[in-house]
Write a protein that holds these residues in place. Structure first.
Motif, PDB file in Angstrom:
ATOM      1  N   LEU A 132       0.820  -1.213   0.000  1.00 33.37           N
ATOM      2  CA  LEU A 132       0.000   0.000   0.000  1.00 33.37           C
ATOM      3  C   LEU A 132       0.858   1.269   0.000  1.00 33.37           C
ATOM      4  O   LEU A 132       1.877   1.324   0.675  1.00 33.37           O
ATOM      5  CB  LEU A 132      -0.823  -0.037   1.283  1.00 33.37           C
ATOM      6  CG  LEU A 132      -2.242   0.446   1.321  1.00 33.37           C
ATOM      7  CD1 LEU A 132      -3.072  -0.135   0.198  1.00 33.37           C
ATOM      8  CD2 LEU A 132      -2.849   0.067   2.679  1.00 33.37           C
ATOM      9  N   SER A 133       0.440   2.287  -0.747  1.00 26.31           N
ATOM     10  CA  SER A 133       1.127   3.576  -0.659  1.00 26.31           C
ATOM     11  C   SER A 133       0.822   4.201   0.696  1.00 26.31           C
ATOM     12  O   SER A 133      -0.237   3.954   1.291  1.00 26.31           O
ATOM     13  CB  SER A 133       0.654   4.513  -1.773  1.00 26.31           C
ATOM     14  OG  SER A 133      -0.678   4.923  -1.547  1.00 26.31           O
ATOM     15  N   SER A 134       1.739   5.033   1.178  1.00 27.90           N
ATOM     16  CA  SER A 134       1.511   5.631   2.502  1.00 27.90           C
ATOM     17  C   SER A 134       0.323   6.590   2.456  1.00 27.90           C
ATOM     18  O   SER A 134      -0.405   6.732   3.445  1.00 27.90           O
ATOM     19  CB  SER A 134       2.771   6.316   3.022  1.00 27.90           C
ATOM     20  OG  SER A 134       3.314   7.136   2.044  1.00 27.90           O
ATOM     21  N   GLU A 135       0.061   7.205   1.287  1.00 32.64           N
ATOM     22  CA  GLU A 135      -1.082   8.136   1.176  1.00 32.64           C
ATOM     23  C   GLU A 135      -2.404   7.381   1.373  1.00 32.64           C
ATOM     24  O   GLU A 135      -3.276   7.824   2.110  1.00 32.64           O
ATOM     25  CB  GLU A 135      -1.110   8.817  -0.207  1.00 32.64           C
ATOM     26  CG  GLU A 135       0.002   9.817  -0.456  1.00 32.64           C
ATOM     27  CD  GLU A 135       1.340   9.172  -0.807  1.00 32.64           C
ATOM     28  OE1 GLU A 135       1.382   7.938  -1.099  1.00 32.64           O
ATOM     29  OE2 GLU A 135       2.360   9.881  -0.748  1.00 32.64           O
ATOM     30  N   VAL A 136      -2.528   6.240   0.685  1.00 37.08           N
ATOM     31  CA  VAL A 136      -3.764   5.457   0.816  1.00 37.08           C
ATOM     32  C   VAL A 136      -3.830   4.836   2.208  1.00 37.08           C
ATOM     33  O   VAL A 136      -4.877   4.862   2.872  1.00 37.08           O
ATOM     34  CB  VAL A 136      -3.849   4.388  -0.301  1.00 37.08           C
ATOM     35  CG1 VAL A 136      -5.006   3.426  -0.054  1.00 37.08           C
ATOM     36  CG2 VAL A 136      -4.017   5.075  -1.662  1.00 37.08           C
ATOM     37  N   ALA A 137      -2.711   4.321   2.690  1.00 40.07           N
ATOM     38  CA  ALA A 137      -2.699   3.669   4.009  1.00 40.07           C
ATOM     39  C   ALA A 137      -3.195   4.622   5.096  1.00 40.07           C
ATOM     40  O   ALA A 137      -3.954   4.220   5.983  1.00 40.07           O
ATOM     41  CB  ALA A 137      -1.290   3.185   4.336  1.00 40.07           C
ATOM     42  N   ALA A 138      -2.797   5.883   5.006  1.00 39.41           N
ATOM     43  CA  ALA A 138      -3.170   6.852   6.050  1.00 39.41           C
ATOM     44  C   ALA A 138      -4.676   7.103   6.081  1.00 39.41           C
ATOM     45  O   ALA A 138      -5.203   7.566   7.092  1.00 39.41           O
ATOM     46  CB  ALA A 138      -2.432   8.165   5.818  1.00 39.41           C
ATOM     47  N   LYS A 139      -5.355   6.792   4.986  1.00 32.70           N
ATOM     48  CA  LYS A 139      -6.798   7.060   4.923  1.00 32.70           C
ATOM     49  C   LYS A 139      -7.648   5.850   5.305  1.00 32.70           C
ATOM     50  O   LYS A 139      -8.852   5.981   5.506  1.00 32.70           O
ATOM     51  CB  LYS A 139      -7.169   7.505   3.501  1.00 32.70           C
ATOM     52  CG  LYS A 139      -6.536   8.849   3.130  1.00 32.70           C
ATOM     53  CD  LYS A 139      -6.801   9.203   1.669  1.00 32.70           C
ATOM     54  CE  LYS A 139      -6.157  10.548   1.321  1.00 32.70           C
ATOM     55  NZ  LYS A 139      -6.168  10.827  -0.107  1.00 32.70           N
ATOM     56  N   VAL A 140      -7.032   4.673   5.378  1.00 29.36           N
ATOM     57  CA  VAL A 140      -7.831   3.459   5.572  1.00 29.36           C
ATOM     58  C   VAL A 140      -8.437   3.380   6.978  1.00 29.36           C
ATOM     59  O   VAL A 140      -9.639   3.121   7.120  1.00 29.36           O
ATOM     60  CB  VAL A 140      -6.993   2.191   5.276  1.00 29.36           C
ATOM     61  CG1 VAL A 140      -7.748   0.934   5.681  1.00 29.36           C
ATOM     62  CG2 VAL A 140      -6.652   2.128   3.786  1.00 29.36           C
ATOM     63  N   LEU A 141      -7.637   3.622   8.022  1.00 29.62           N
ATOM     64  CA  LEU A 141      -8.191   3.462   9.373  1.00 29.62           C
ATOM     65  C   LEU A 141      -9.268   4.486   9.708  1.00 29.62           C
ATOM     66  O   LEU A 141     -10.303   4.112  10.277  1.00 29.62           O
ATOM     67  CB  LEU A 141      -7.080   3.486  10.416  1.00 29.62           C
ATOM     68  CG  LEU A 141      -6.359   2.149  10.621  1.00 29.62           C
ATOM     69  CD1 LEU A 141      -5.364   2.266  11.772  1.00 29.62           C
ATOM     70  CD2 LEU A 141      -7.332   1.022  10.904  1.00 29.62           C
ATOM     71  N   PRO A 142      -9.093   5.772   9.349  1.00 27.01           N
ATOM     72  CA  PRO A 142     -10.210   6.701   9.598  1.00 27.01           C
ATOM     73  C   PRO A 142     -11.483   6.279   8.869  1.00 27.01           C
ATOM     74  O   PRO A 142     -12.585   6.403   9.412  1.00 27.01           O
ATOM     75  CB  PRO A 142      -9.681   8.040   9.058  1.00 27.01           C
ATOM     76  CG  PRO A 142      -8.191   7.919   9.148  1.00 27.01           C
ATOM     77  CD  PRO A 142      -7.888   6.472   8.883  1.00 27.01           C
ATOM     78  N   LEU A 143     -11.334   5.743   7.647  1.00 25.50           N
ATOM     79  CA  LEU A 143     -12.514   5.295   6.902  1.00 25.50           C
ATOM     80  C   LEU A 143     -13.120   4.051   7.564  1.00 25.50           C
ATOM     81  O   LEU A 143     -14.349   3.931   7.671  1.00 25.50           O
ATOM     82  CB  LEU A 143     -12.140   5.027   5.440  1.00 25.50           C
ATOM     83  CG  LEU A 143     -13.264   4.592   4.513  1.00 25.50           C
ATOM     84  CD1 LEU A 143     -14.455   5.547   4.560  1.00 25.50           C
ATOM     85  CD2 LEU A 143     -12.737   4.471   3.070  1.00 25.50           C
ATOM     86  N   ALA A 144     -12.273   3.153   8.043  1.00 26.48           N
ATOM     87  CA  ALA A 144     -12.779   1.956   8.738  1.00 26.48           C
ATOM     88  C   ALA A 144     -13.592   2.366   9.971  1.00 26.48           C
ATOM     89  O   ALA A 144     -14.662   1.801  10.238  1.00 26.48           O
ATOM     90  CB  ALA A 144     -11.613   1.048   9.142  1.00 26.48           C
ATOM     91  N   ALA A 145     -13.120   3.339  10.703  1.00 27.99           N
ATOM     92  CA  ALA A 145     -13.848   3.801  11.897  1.00 27.99           C
ATOM     93  C   ALA A 145     -15.183   4.427  11.501  1.00 27.99           C
ATOM     94  O   ALA A 145     -16.217   4.200  12.145  1.00 27.99           O
ATOM     95  CB  ALA A 145     -12.989   4.801  12.670  1.00 27.99           C
ATOM     96  N   LYS A 146     -15.169   5.193  10.408  1.00 31.16           N
ATOM     97  CA  LYS A 146     -16.407   5.830   9.933  1.00 31.16           C
ATOM     98  C   LYS A 146     -17.450   4.781   9.546  1.00 31.16           C
ATOM     99  O   LYS A 146     -18.626   4.882   9.906  1.00 31.16           O
ATOM    100  CB  LYS A 146     -16.063   6.707   8.701  1.00 31.16           C
ATOM    101  CG  LYS A 146     -17.208   7.567   8.200  1.00 31.16           C
ATOM    102  CD  LYS A 146     -16.954   8.098   6.791  1.00 31.16           C
ATOM    103  CE  LYS A 146     -15.864   9.115   6.657  1.00 31.16           C
ATOM    104  NZ  LYS A 146     -16.351  10.503   6.681  1.00 31.16           N
ATOM    105  N   ILE A 147     -17.007   3.746   8.828  1.00 29.76           N
ATOM    106  CA  ILE A 147     -17.936   2.700   8.392  1.00 29.76           C
ATOM    107  C   ILE A 147     -18.421   1.888   9.588  1.00 29.76           C
ATOM    108  O   ILE A 147     -19.615   1.581   9.707  1.00 29.76           O
ATOM    109  CB  ILE A 147     -17.245   1.766   7.355  1.00 29.76           C
ATOM    110  CG1 ILE A 147     -16.821   2.547   6.101  1.00 29.76           C
ATOM    111  CG2 ILE A 147     -18.163   0.589   6.986  1.00 29.76           C
ATOM    112  CD1 ILE A 147     -17.926   3.237   5.362  1.00 29.76           C
ATOM    113  N   GLY A 148     -17.518   1.556  10.506  1.00 32.28           N
ATOM    114  CA  GLY A 148     -17.918   0.789  11.687  1.00 32.28           C
ATOM    115  C   GLY A 148     -18.945   1.554  12.523  1.00 32.28           C
ATOM    116  O   GLY A 148     -19.938   0.968  12.997  1.00 32.28           O
ATOM    117  N   LYS A 149     -18.734   2.845  12.684  1.00 32.37           N
ATOM    118  CA  LYS A 149     -19.702   3.643  13.453  1.00 32.37           C
ATOM    119  C   LYS A 149     -21.052   3.676  12.744  1.00 32.37           C
ATOM    120  O   LYS A 149     -22.110   3.623  13.387  1.00 32.37           O
ATOM    121  CB  LYS A 149     -19.161   5.062  13.671  1.00 32.37           C
ATOM    122  CG  LYS A 149     -18.075   5.113  14.724  1.00 32.37           C
ATOM    123  CD  LYS A 149     -17.783   6.529  15.197  1.00 32.37           C
ATOM    124  CE  LYS A 149     -16.957   7.295  14.215  1.00 32.37           C
ATOM    125  NZ  LYS A 149     -16.537   8.615  14.708  1.00 32.37           N
ATOM    126  N   ALA A 150     -21.015   3.736  11.411  1.00 32.53           N
ATOM    127  CA  ALA A 150     -22.280   3.752  10.654  1.00 32.53           C
ATOM    128  C   ALA A 150     -22.994   2.397  10.744  1.00 32.53           C
ATOM    129  O   ALA A 150     -24.232   2.344  10.772  1.00 32.53           O
ATOM    130  CB  ALA A 150     -22.001   4.105   9.193  1.00 32.53           C
TER     131      ALA A 150
END
Ligand code: AMP
Ligand code: ZN
Length: 142
Positions: free
Chosen positions: A55-73
């Protein structure tokens, strides 16, 4: 980069339809076709990476915040009480599609139960040896 032979490249970029929960410039989030529980979602980057090690570091940095957003939803929208974030890396870890993806698996108080590992045993000596083998293999990364 997209891989013409990769099903998740096609889904992430809209060439094959999927039940989409969320989309932005970098990701499409879809429902898994074989859900472990109701609402089991997959975060797919639009760019092709075989697994988390690529994974590129740019994409990697966005994965966990998105995972938290989806889990909360999933909790808010479906009444899930918890969720697991899973990235299978390699065949022996259960990876079957070699386009990086993150599973967000909602969990509910009344199940379904999802198999987890059975805790094993170790000793301080074995832990020291094992820790040394791993730490000695961590590449210096600038
Ligand atoms: P993994 O075993 O970690 O590689 O996960 C691959 C996941 O992708 C599995 O949970 C499959 O059920 C799911 N899957 C495979 N093909 C599709 C598809 N076309 N649409 C949605 N989910 C899929
Ligand atoms: Zn791909």
């Amino acid at each position: 980069m997209k891989d013409d032979n990769c099903i998740f490249c096609k889904i992430a970029n809209g060439a094959i339809p999927a039940a989409t929960l969320y989309e932005d410039d970098d990701f499409r989030v879809i429902l898994d076709l074989g859900p472990a529980s109701r609402g089991h979602a997959l975060i797919l980057p639009k760019e092709h990476f075989a697994d988390v090690t690529q994974l590129s570091s740019e994409v990697a940095a966005k994965v966990l915040p998105l995972a938290a957003k989806i889990g909360k939803a999933q909790m808010k929208g479906l009444g899930a009480t918890a969720f697991n974030v899973v990235m299978n890396t390699g065949k022996d870890a259960g990876q079957t599609v070699f386009h990086f993806h993150t599973h967000i698996i909602p969990r509910y108080a009344d199940g379904p139960s999802i198999a987890a590992w059975k805790p094993g045993t170790t000793t301080p000596e074995e832990m020291a040896e094992t820790a040394g083998l791993i730490s000695g293999a961590i590449d210096d990364q600038a």
